[in-house]
Design an enzyme around this catalytic site. Sequence first.
Site, PDB file in Angstrom:
ATOM      1  N   HIS A  67     -33.658  36.304  47.067  1.00 26.53           N
ATOM      2  CA  HIS A  67     -32.626  37.297  46.770  1.00 26.53           C
ATOM      3  C   HIS A  67     -33.264  38.638  46.419  1.00 26.53           C
ATOM      4  O   HIS A  67     -34.314  38.691  45.786  1.00 26.53           O
ATOM      5  CB  HIS A  67     -31.755  36.810  45.616  1.00 26.53           C
ATOM      6  CG  HIS A  67     -30.474  37.573  45.463  1.00 26.53           C
ATOM      7  ND1 HIS A  67     -30.412  38.794  44.830  1.00 26.53           N
ATOM      8  CD2 HIS A  67     -29.218  37.308  45.887  1.00 26.53           C
ATOM      9  CE1 HIS A  67     -29.164  39.240  44.855  1.00 26.53           C
ATOM     10  NE2 HIS A  67     -28.415  38.363  45.485  1.00 26.53           N
ATOM     11  N   LYS A  72     -33.026  28.536  48.233  1.00 26.04           N
ATOM     12  CA  LYS A  72     -32.249  29.731  48.550  1.00 26.04           C
ATOM     13  C   LYS A  72     -33.184  30.753  49.171  1.00 26.04           C
ATOM     14  O   LYS A  72     -34.371  30.795  48.843  1.00 26.04           O
ATOM     15  CB  LYS A  72     -31.629  30.340  47.288  1.00 26.04           C
ATOM     16  CG  LYS A  72     -30.597  29.462  46.591  1.00 26.04           C
ATOM     17  CD  LYS A  72     -30.054  30.186  45.371  1.00 26.04           C
ATOM     18  CE  LYS A  72     -29.051  29.336  44.615  1.00 26.04           C
ATOM     19  NZ  LYS A  72     -28.553  30.031  43.403  1.00 26.04           N
ATOM     20  N   HIS A 103     -34.672  39.606  42.927  1.00 23.56           N
ATOM     21  CA  HIS A 103     -35.983  39.196  42.426  1.00 23.56           C
ATOM     22  C   HIS A 103     -37.086  40.204  42.777  1.00 23.56           C
ATOM     23  O   HIS A 103     -38.241  40.004  42.404  1.00 23.56           O
ATOM     24  CB  HIS A 103     -36.361  37.817  42.971  1.00 23.56           C
ATOM     25  CG  HIS A 103     -35.566  36.702  42.363  1.00 23.56           C
ATOM     26  ND1 HIS A 103     -35.832  36.186  41.115  1.00 23.56           N
ATOM     27  CD2 HIS A 103     -34.493  36.024  42.832  1.00 23.56           C
ATOM     28  CE1 HIS A 103     -34.966  35.227  40.845  1.00 23.56           C
ATOM     29  NE2 HIS A 103     -34.142  35.109  41.862  1.00 23.56           N
TER      30      HIS A 103
END
Length: 548
Positions: free
Chosen positions: A143, A140, A146
């Site tokens: 994000h 992924k 994080h």
Amino acid sequence: MACFFRRCVALQLAEVCGLSEDVFIPLISAVPVSQKQSAADLRVSVNSLRQNGAVAADGDLQSKTQALANQLQMKRGAVVEEVSAGRGVIHFRLNRPILAQKLLEQLCSEPDGFGVKSELLRHLQGGRTLVEFSSPNIAKKFHAGHLRSTIIGNFIANLKKALGNEVIRVNYLGDWGMQFGLLGAGFERSGSQEKLRTQPLEHLFEVYVQVNREAECDESVRSAAAEFFRRLERGEDQALALWRQFREITVDEYKRIYQRLGVHFDHYSGEAFHQHQTQNVLDELMTRGLLKTTEKGTAVVDLSGAGDLSSYATLVRSDGTSLYITRDVAAALDRKQRFGFDEMIYVTDKSQTVHFRQLFHILLAMGHQWAERCVHVAFGLVQGMSTRRGEVVFLEDVLEEARSRMLNNMRQSSTSKELEEPEQTAERVGISALIVQDFRGPLMSDYKFDWDKVLQAHGDTGVFLQYTHARLCSLLRRHARETYSCCDVSPLVDSRSVSVLQHLLRYDEVLLQSANELQPRHLVNFLLTLRYRHVSHTECFKLRVGGG
């Protein structure tokens, strides 16, 4: 730093009270510089002296405070000019030239070690510290959620290193679990190796969103995902090869973003690394009689203390696959064996508080007393972080937005100088502004994000803090060839200069508080106060070091 002065006051107290001076060192604190400037520099609470047996517990507190202050006033030497009684507190006013002299001597002799060698810090946990932070999920894009774990963990690692600890920075990637069953099954259904080469994380994200949508209403997709994850756990070559490809692509992308943030790691680990160790954990739990099988076929550890399973942690699903906490137990045991840490710090959001409480409980139940030196640093959520295009999903969007907005602010400012690399400067200032905004309050608190407040050029912001630092660095460069001398401190005994010196006296106490609580706000607010209230005087302070 206050060490020299704290020791002088402790000697006076020891002489009057008849105890070792070391008893008094941790009880003496610097007086915070307030709007109404106090004449006192250091203070000690008489209640704390009572608790330590230095002063009798009986009698009127204020009478004892006044009597002790009078005794100390009689014993004062060259360093302490005046001793006075407050409400249950004794104040010490230091000789101004000696205050300036001693602080300047240390700033000149140990500019990078100022405060960190204070005797106040001697009792902190030393040795080897392992910090696990950031820990995004592979396959992924990074994000934005994080970001907090990354910058908070980096702060803690930097702080521990500055205080003399050996620090091991670990990025524990989310690279295992049922979500990879979904992703693997989805990629086998609709993935493209060509897109994986050209737009790797974007394509994986598309595949994951699509397969999740399909799994909501199609049992066969859910079954395919469960089967792919079982293939991973069995070590099937084809499934593992695809998983490794996802992992390598992701780590390369993450390293590029970490470089932008000024963050590095000593070890990239992950749940998958410890998957093969989970059976050893389960065997040990079984041997110790800690693992129970429920009616549903799951394997659990009873955390109730009463043996009634009113509180428990599930370590194995009914289908025999492991869970996140099972791999976390294996990871903790492996790290202790490999790294021999003295303390281990996990940095995650507060939703995982129960998880870590269970993890530490299980480790202690297994007889590992070092789990008492494992700490979970939890933090709250950031609300309203969005770009001009809408809601942010990826961290890179946030970094680009910070750079773009900061660059625009710089171009519109009448005071901005021509820069060789304006975009690089805008990125550095913008990112530091994000970090300072994040660090200003208690970590556990949620806070509302506001781009305009974050990037303000004035007030308690990272932008103004960087601006002040840049001005001071410019002054140092301009006077780099001058000879620094601490002989003449007479220009530094006016009230404004003394307020800067008084504030610097608190630095080792701020470091101690930051280290004890693992909270960056104490250090950030110390710097903002220094910058906000004393910026013009700090410039004079730097210039006057040369006696000019």
